[in-house]
Design an enzyme around this catalytic site. Structure first.
Site, PDB file in Angstrom:
ATOM      1  CE1 TYR A 136      -3.250   2.843   0.538  1.00  0.00           C
ATOM      2  CE2 TYR A 136      -3.681   2.014   2.742  1.00  0.00           C
ATOM      3  CZ  TYR A 136      -3.951   2.906   1.724  1.00  0.00           C
ATOM      4  OH  TYR A 136      -4.936   3.842   1.889  1.00  0.00           O
ATOM      5  CE  LYS A 164      -6.348   1.707  -1.166  1.00  0.00           C
ATOM      6  NZ  LYS A 164      -6.991   1.870   0.166  1.00  0.00           N
TER       7      LYS A 164
END
Length: 295
Positions: A136, A164
């Site tokens: 992330y 992400k």
């Protein structure tokens, strides 16, 4: 490429009771609603899920409850990121035991480690579990990037499977996608279609909490070859995306405000977050009503 974790993932809020306790019944109801209306993956205990203010035990309980609600209809990606490598690895193992399909691991925040330390952090977590990792990258919150060269090296690990992306660095995303098999997921709703069009696997959407069918429809239209319709649908969602994500409040706050007006489980926010005021909520309702009318 078949998306490894689904294509339309919702960064799901964490419902709480009026007293501030974890609302597992509400979480199950919301999860079922989101999956029924188009989400094929749910990200739990991420930024939108108020992970900094939920306990380790609550995180595990949430995974178990949502798994019971959605079964195999959707993947469950569990947020386990913390600024402490040992704590993150422990949460990863607990999420695996609780039934998660994958792990969302944010770059270690606050201490601002250099790239070699960030790389070592992710590798330690990858070695602590058998689950795939979604890295992330959200420097606006962590204070550090996962630099493209770091991602290229991490992609060599067999359990590092996805990213992400909230870096707002479109060139870097394309660079990594072109040189690795990492599945990229847009983490900013305004980039859902743009990143998908250059090869991303899908999106992890905050706006999907309140408009799951529309967020999915954008990607469906693109997959069907109707790129003009995909662009039209993305533009239709822009006022709601702006109202939820660019008004100075975290998406958690705006999502919970709207969910409450839609009579879906949400509940209060845990401090230091505070609820949206009436004027903001009215604006959110208007943007959502407009999207519903257009859709």
């Amino acid at each position: 490429m078949t998306p490894p974790l689904g294509r339309t993932l919702c960064a799901m809020i964490t419902p709480f009771t009026s007293a501030g306790a974890l609302d597992l019944d509400g979480a199950q109801h919301l999860a079922d609603h989101l999956v029924t209306h188009g989400c094929d993956g749910l990200v739990l205990s991420g930024t939108t899920g108020e992970s900094p203010t939920t306990t380790d035990a609550e995180k595990s309980s949430l995974i178990k409850a949502v798994r019971r609600a959605v079964g195999t209809r959707a993947t469950i990606v569990a947020g386990v990121g913390t600024p402490d490598t040992a704590h993150t690895a422990r949460l990863a193992r607990e999420a695996e035991r609780a039934g998660a399909d994958a792990l969302l691991v944010v770059a270690p925040y606050y201490s601002r480690p250099p790239q070699d330390a960030i790389e070592a952090h992710f590798l330690t977590v990858a070695e602590s579990t058998e689950l795939p990792l979604v890295l992330y990258d959200i420097p606006s919150r962590t204070g550090v990037r996962i630099e493209p060269d770091t991602l290229l090296r991490l992609a060599e690990h067999p359990r590092v499977k996805a990213v992400k992306d909230c870096s707002y660095d479109f060139l870097a995303a394309q660079k990594v996608m072109s040189r690795t098999d990492l599945a990229y997921y847009a983490g900013c709703d305004e980039h859902n279609l743009a990143l998908y069009a250059v090869g991303a696997a899908g999106c992890v959407s905050t706006v999907a909490n309140v408009a799951p069918a529309h967020i999915r429809a954008v990607l469906d239209a693109f997959d069907a070859g109707d790129t003009a319709r995909a662009a039209h649908l993305q533009r239709q969602a822009t006022p709601l995306i702006e109202a939820m994500m660019s008004n100075g409040l975290p998406g958690t706050v705006t999502a919970k405000a709207l969910l409450t007006t839609l009579n879906l489980p949400a509940g209060p926010l845990r401090p230091p977050l505070r609820p949206a005021d009436r004027e903001t909520t009215d604006g959110l309702e208007a943007a959502h009503a407009l999207l519903t009318e257009l859709g």
